[in-house]
Enzyme design. Sequence first.
Site, PDB file in Angstrom:
ATOM      1  N   TYR A 150     -43.499 -34.545 -31.531  1.00  0.00           N
ATOM      2  CA  TYR A 150     -42.364 -33.976 -30.796  1.00  0.00           C
ATOM      3  C   TYR A 150     -41.459 -35.131 -30.317  1.00  0.00           C
ATOM      4  O   TYR A 150     -40.241 -35.101 -30.491  1.00  0.00           O
ATOM      5  CB  TYR A 150     -42.885 -33.158 -29.612  1.00  0.00           C
ATOM      6  CG  TYR A 150     -41.794 -32.609 -28.720  1.00  0.00           C
ATOM      7  CD1 TYR A 150     -41.199 -31.380 -28.982  1.00  0.00           C
ATOM      8  CD2 TYR A 150     -41.348 -33.329 -27.608  1.00  0.00           C
ATOM      9  CE1 TYR A 150     -40.192 -30.881 -28.173  1.00  0.00           C
ATOM     10  CE2 TYR A 150     -40.340 -32.848 -26.799  1.00  0.00           C
ATOM     11  CZ  TYR A 150     -39.767 -31.623 -27.085  1.00  0.00           C
ATOM     12  OH  TYR A 150     -38.771 -31.141 -26.279  1.00  0.00           O
ATOM     13  N   ASP A 151     -42.090 -36.148 -29.723  1.00  0.00           N
ATOM     14  CA  ASP A 151     -41.326 -37.298 -29.228  1.00  0.00           C
ATOM     15  C   ASP A 151     -40.541 -37.962 -30.359  1.00  0.00           C
ATOM     16  O   ASP A 151     -39.431 -38.442 -30.172  1.00  0.00           O
ATOM     17  CB  ASP A 151     -42.252 -38.342 -28.580  1.00  0.00           C
ATOM     18  CG  ASP A 151     -42.899 -37.790 -27.325  1.00  0.00           C
ATOM     19  OD1 ASP A 151     -42.410 -36.766 -26.806  1.00  0.00           O
ATOM     20  OD2 ASP A 151     -43.907 -38.375 -26.872  1.00  0.00           O
TER      21      ASP A 151
ATOM     22  N   CYS B 109     -66.049 -50.648   0.067  1.00  0.00           N
ATOM     23  CA  CYS B 109     -67.344 -51.263   0.351  1.00  0.00           C
ATOM     24  C   CYS B 109     -67.522 -52.384  -0.663  1.00  0.00           C
ATOM     25  O   CYS B 109     -67.235 -52.207  -1.852  1.00  0.00           O
ATOM     26  CB  CYS B 109     -68.440 -50.223   0.176  1.00  0.00           C
ATOM     27  SG  CYS B 109     -70.059 -50.961  -0.083  1.00  0.00           S
TER      28      CYS B 109
ATOM     29  N   CYS C 246     -74.392 -48.525   2.922  1.00  0.00           N
ATOM     30  CA  CYS C 246     -75.283 -49.658   2.637  1.00  0.00           C
ATOM     31  C   CYS C 246     -75.132 -50.812   3.626  1.00  0.00           C
ATOM     32  O   CYS C 246     -75.896 -51.768   3.555  1.00  0.00           O
ATOM     33  CB  CYS C 246     -75.058 -50.161   1.209  1.00  0.00           C
ATOM     34  SG  CYS C 246     -73.548 -51.117   1.019  1.00  0.00           S
TER      35      CYS C 246
ATOM     36  N   ASP D  88     -45.861 -20.028  -5.882  1.00  0.00           N
ATOM     37  CA  ASP D  88     -45.405 -20.629  -4.635  1.00  0.00           C
ATOM     38  C   ASP D  88     -44.434 -21.752  -4.974  1.00  0.00           C
ATOM     39  O   ASP D  88     -44.825 -22.903  -5.134  1.00  0.00           O
ATOM     40  CB  ASP D  88     -46.639 -21.189  -3.903  1.00  0.00           C
ATOM     41  CG  ASP D  88     -46.511 -21.002  -2.422  1.00  0.00           C
ATOM     42  OD1 ASP D  88     -45.452 -20.529  -1.965  1.00  0.00           O
ATOM     43  OD2 ASP D  88     -47.482 -21.335  -1.715  1.00  0.00           O
TER      44      ASP D  88
ATOM     45  N   LYS E 115     -47.462 -14.262  -7.847  1.00  0.00           N
ATOM     46  CA  LYS E 115     -46.269 -14.718  -7.113  1.00  0.00           C
ATOM     47  C   LYS E 115     -46.428 -16.221  -6.931  1.00  0.00           C
ATOM     48  O   LYS E 115     -47.250 -16.686  -6.126  1.00  0.00           O
ATOM     49  CB  LYS E 115     -46.162 -14.002  -5.771  1.00  0.00           C
ATOM     50  CG  LYS E 115     -44.867 -14.333  -5.051  1.00  0.00           C
ATOM     51  CD  LYS E 115     -44.654 -13.407  -3.874  1.00  0.00           C
ATOM     52  CE  LYS E 115     -43.282 -13.614  -3.252  1.00  0.00           C
ATOM     53  NZ  LYS E 115     -42.994 -14.997  -2.876  1.00  0.00           N
TER      54      LYS E 115
ATOM     55  N   CYS F 276     -74.916 -50.866  -3.342  1.00  0.00           N
ATOM     56  CA  CYS F 276     -74.638 -49.676  -2.530  1.00  0.00           C
ATOM     57  C   CYS F 276     -75.071 -48.397  -3.264  1.00  0.00           C
ATOM     58  O   CYS F 276     -74.628 -48.129  -4.376  1.00  0.00           O
ATOM     59  CB  CYS F 276     -73.142 -49.619  -2.234  1.00  0.00           C
ATOM     60  SG  CYS F 276     -72.698 -48.203  -1.244  1.00  0.00           S
TER      61      CYS F 276
ATOM     62  N   LYS G  99     -49.881  -9.901  -0.695  1.00  0.00           N
ATOM     63  CA  LYS G  99     -50.144 -11.309  -0.377  1.00  0.00           C
ATOM     64  C   LYS G  99     -51.639 -11.611  -0.258  1.00  0.00           C
ATOM     65  O   LYS G  99     -52.411 -10.775   0.216  1.00  0.00           O
ATOM     66  CB  LYS G  99     -49.449 -11.677   0.952  1.00  0.00           C
ATOM     67  CG  LYS G  99     -47.941 -11.520   0.946  1.00  0.00           C
ATOM     68  CD  LYS G  99     -47.256 -12.404  -0.054  1.00  0.00           C
ATOM     69  CE  LYS G  99     -46.801 -13.737   0.360  1.00  0.00           C
ATOM     70  NZ  LYS G  99     -45.832 -13.971   1.325  1.00  0.00           N
TER      71      LYS G  99
ATOM     72  N   SER H  55     -34.873 -10.605  -1.347  1.00  0.00           N
ATOM     73  CA  SER H  55     -36.285 -11.021  -1.392  1.00  0.00           C
ATOM     74  C   SER H  55     -37.190  -9.803  -1.534  1.00  0.00           C
ATOM     75  O   SER H  55     -36.707  -8.668  -1.608  1.00  0.00           O
ATOM     76  CB  SER H  55     -36.625 -11.827  -0.151  1.00  0.00           C
ATOM     77  OG  SER H  55     -36.268 -11.075   0.972  1.00  0.00           O
ATOM     78  N   LEU H  56     -38.471 -10.059  -1.571  1.00  0.00           N
ATOM     79  CA  LEU H  56     -39.443  -8.984  -1.808  1.00  0.00           C
ATOM     80  C   LEU H  56     -40.081  -8.544  -0.508  1.00  0.00           C
ATOM     81  O   LEU H  56     -40.289  -9.360   0.399  1.00  0.00           O
ATOM     82  CB  LEU H  56     -40.559  -9.499  -2.714  1.00  0.00           C
ATOM     83  CG  LEU H  56     -40.268  -9.640  -4.191  1.00  0.00           C
ATOM     84  CD1 LEU H  56     -41.497 -10.189  -4.894  1.00  0.00           C
ATOM     85  CD2 LEU H  56     -39.888  -8.293  -4.789  1.00  0.00           C
TER      86      LEU H  56
ATOM     87  N   CYS I 283     -70.015 -50.730   5.608  1.00  0.00           N
ATOM     88  CA  CYS I 283     -70.158 -49.509   4.812  1.00  0.00           C
ATOM     89  C   CYS I 283     -71.171 -48.575   5.484  1.00  0.00           C
ATOM     90  O   CYS I 283     -72.298 -49.000   5.776  1.00  0.00           O
ATOM     91  CB  CYS I 283     -70.631 -49.890   3.408  1.00  0.00           C
ATOM     92  SG  CYS I 283     -71.122 -48.485   2.405  1.00  0.00           S
TER      93      CYS I 283
ATOM     94  N   TYR J  30     -39.135 -14.367 -13.662  1.00  0.00           N
ATOM     95  CA  TYR J  30     -39.727 -13.067 -13.318  1.00  0.00           C
ATOM     96  C   TYR J  30     -38.719 -11.923 -13.330  1.00  0.00           C
ATOM     97  O   TYR J  30     -39.076 -10.782 -13.096  1.00  0.00           O
ATOM     98  CB  TYR J  30     -40.429 -13.125 -11.963  1.00  0.00           C
ATOM     99  CG  TYR J  30     -39.548 -13.581 -10.817  1.00  0.00           C
ATOM    100  CD1 TYR J  30     -38.483 -12.812 -10.352  1.00  0.00           C
ATOM    101  CD2 TYR J  30     -39.805 -14.796 -10.179  1.00  0.00           C
ATOM    102  CE1 TYR J  30     -37.690 -13.239  -9.304  1.00  0.00           C
ATOM    103  CE2 TYR J  30     -39.008 -15.232  -9.129  1.00  0.00           C
ATOM    104  CZ  TYR J  30     -37.957 -14.448  -8.696  1.00  0.00           C
ATOM    105  OH  TYR J  30     -37.162 -14.868  -7.664  1.00  0.00           O
TER     106      TYR J  30
ATOM    107  N   GLU K  58     -38.979 -18.815 -10.635  1.00  0.00           N
ATOM    108  CA  GLU K  58     -39.484 -19.775  -9.662  1.00  0.00           C
ATOM    109  C   GLU K  58     -39.557 -21.163 -10.300  1.00  0.00           C
ATOM    110  O   GLU K  58     -40.087 -21.312 -11.406  1.00  0.00           O
ATOM    111  CB  GLU K  58     -40.902 -19.306  -9.283  1.00  0.00           C
ATOM    112  CG  GLU K  58     -41.324 -19.589  -7.898  1.00  0.00           C
ATOM    113  CD  GLU K  58     -40.757 -18.653  -6.831  1.00  0.00           C
ATOM    114  OE1 GLU K  58     -40.000 -17.714  -7.153  1.00  0.00           O
ATOM    115  OE2 GLU K  58     -41.060 -18.897  -5.658  1.00  0.00           O
TER     116      GLU K  58
HETATM  117  O1  I6G Z   1     -39.331 -13.937  -5.009  1.00  0.00           O
HETATM  118  C1  I6G Z   1     -39.856 -13.287  -6.037  1.00  0.00           C
HETATM  119  C2  I6G Z   1     -40.994 -13.761  -6.629  1.00  0.00           C
HETATM  120  C3  I6G Z   1     -41.535 -13.102  -7.706  1.00  0.00           C
HETATM  121  C4  I6G Z   1     -39.217 -12.130  -6.516  1.00  0.00           C
HETATM  122  C5  I6G Z   1     -39.770 -11.448  -7.609  1.00  0.00           C
HETATM  123  C6  I6G Z   1     -40.939 -11.956  -8.184  1.00  0.00           C
HETATM  124  O2  I6G Z   1     -41.408 -11.304  -9.227  1.00  0.00           O
HETATM  125  C7  I6G Z   1     -42.594 -11.770  -9.808  1.00  0.00           C
HETATM  126  N1  I6G Z   1     -39.172 -10.350  -8.079  1.00  0.00           N
HETATM  127  C8  I6G Z   1     -38.087  -9.890  -7.493  1.00  0.00           C
HETATM  128  C9  I6G Z   1     -37.481  -8.652  -8.022  1.00  0.00           C
HETATM  129  C10 I6G Z   1     -37.525 -10.543  -6.419  1.00  0.00           C
HETATM  130  N2  I6G Z   1     -38.086 -11.672  -5.921  1.00  0.00           N
HETATM  131  C11 I6G Z   1     -36.329 -10.034  -5.768  1.00  0.00           C
END
Ligand code: I6G
Length: 683
Positions: A45-46, A435, A420, A127, A125, A441, A323, A91-92, A417, A235, A183
Amino acid sequence: MGEGRGALSDHDAARERAGHLRALIRHHNYRYYVLDDPEIPDAEYDRLVAELRVLEARHPELVTPDSPTQRVGAAPVAAFSQVRHRVPMISLDNAMSDHDLAEFHRRIVAALPNRDPIVYTGEPKLDGLAVSVRYEAGVLVQAATRGDGSTGEDVTSNARTIHSVPLHLIGDDWPAVLEVRGEVYMTQRGFEHLNEAARHRGERTFANPRNAAAGSLRQLDPRVTAARPLRFCCYGWGEISTAPGDSQYRMLRRLAGWGIPISKELRRVNGLAGCRDYFEELGRRRDSLEYDIDGVVFKVDQIADQASLGATSHHPRWAIARKFPAQEELTVVESVGFQVGRTGAVTPVARLKPVQVGGVTVANATLHNMDEVKRKDVRIGDTVSIRRAGDVIPEVVGVLLERRPPDARPVELPSHCPVCGSDVIRPPGEAVARCTGGLYCPAQRKQAIRHFASRRAMDIEGLGDKLVEQLVDLGLVREPADLYRLTAEQLAGLERMGEKSAANLIAALERSKSTTFARFIYALGIRGVGETTARALAEEFAGIPDLEQAREPERFQERGVEGVGPVIAAQIAGFFAQAHNREAIGRLLGAGIQWPGPSAPTLAREDRPLAGKTFVITGILSRPREEIATWLQELGARVTSGISKKTDYLLAGEAAGSKLEKAQSLGIPTLDEKGLRTLLDRP
Ligand code: I6G
């Protein structure tokens, strides 16, 4: 004219090849980031990217903004400009309990009475940080953060550096305008590497992958973002000129087909029971995923149903985030202990008032090293926030200074240590304290023996990691010298070890006794002393006693050994300053380890394995004859030039002539090099 036509055709050929390479690279990105199933090795690929780069350097007029070579290099900006989201990024809603999830489902069933069962999509979801990426005519034109939902920041130059964000969609059936949402995140591994490197440079570390992802995407200099291990997972979508599907699931699959990464965990599930099962399944697998997730998102699958359910001003009514329990909690540092790792690293560990973090009781958390303790200003008695994620050891994220009691005590590095008792040293400029009892040790035992036996050290054939484990666990070996006391009977009793392999290992151990000074130094496993430094030391020092003498780092530096700066000098001096290590070396030499030359260990002449034997050397051997002669002399032999009745052995290489004949006529044993080794195995 001819020249003109040639230049034109060269240009055309270059354009064609560039187009072909771009399509190929896009295809391989798709295999890698979307299908997780690369067709070619990274190196290949490179090579494709490198070829495209060369081509574009020769024909700058062929460079297009969506070329895979254009991911880096945009100039830093003073501030991000604002982007108004044409479709708001709301948001959700969250479901913190099973009851909340059941309530969500009840509302959906009430609003869609004829659907049975309700089909949902489920996916983790992640992070990270929500972004919207806009494509026009298949080309990435803008990327923006969520911001307050109606206006975000323009992070186009930064998003372009993320390899999993396509600069150009693949295929040709994408909508003319397509805004994908997803995300930007960092894997646990990427985060660990990033923090490890920051620690190494003495810079601030990130508290968690989410902060690292957000901090990396919101860099004013895209070159900084480019060096961060960011990923993108889509998503959903915002503005779209024509919807390519009638369900959430099918829409996402179409996006994936155009090269946009979606979650590999995306599933369709039936009703509340399906949601619960999926939530539990991901909960069980949460720790083994390569990224942090804080819940599972369920969405009504049919787009028409989503439209009829609609949204509140804050969130869609057709989706919910169930959650998981939080992975960060507060607790108190009751004391700080110190752990010694297999490489001798002495790591501060906070002993905590036990606390439940993400469903697991946490009573210890790593503080990494003393620089981190200082930077985070952790003291005994402090209230700290603890984070537990994946399989990673829980760590102290930060201190709540406002809760610090007046009697909070600073953390101090022990001078000895805890395992030992050897000195603990922290070489200048190093974050990690160690150490110095490397050979002695118990915490470092297995590592020390593995290294000692390794091919480039003492080269003990057949002494692999598994065997070292067994030998140490059974208490048969506590330090390297114990290896030379092993008997074939002891070895034959071990797992997966027959009589033959036991005998072979004993022979290999015997063979390893004839080595070089450089290999021996390297085998001692002194921190920072690799093969090159070991060779330089072997040249400079006249033997172990000489090396041991230079116990003060300054004396090392006075000798000016190549590759030995103040840090390594301190490690070497620290190693030899430990009586434990010097004694362990003495026991190794006592076991008969030998090397040729003026630095050879000084065993009494009569104790040397070839003491009293007279050798003559002839023929072509694997090394120069003088070298072999010196080696034999170091082993106690006398080496003479002519065959006589006093000769004990003739060492004969290839094309041996009259000396061989004479030896044979006198009945003097003749050895080749292999025979000599066998003789040394059983002197
Ligand atoms: O903030 C979010 C994270 C993941 C989302 C989301 C999501 O879907 C897996 N889906 C929607 C429709 C919205 N926020 C508004």
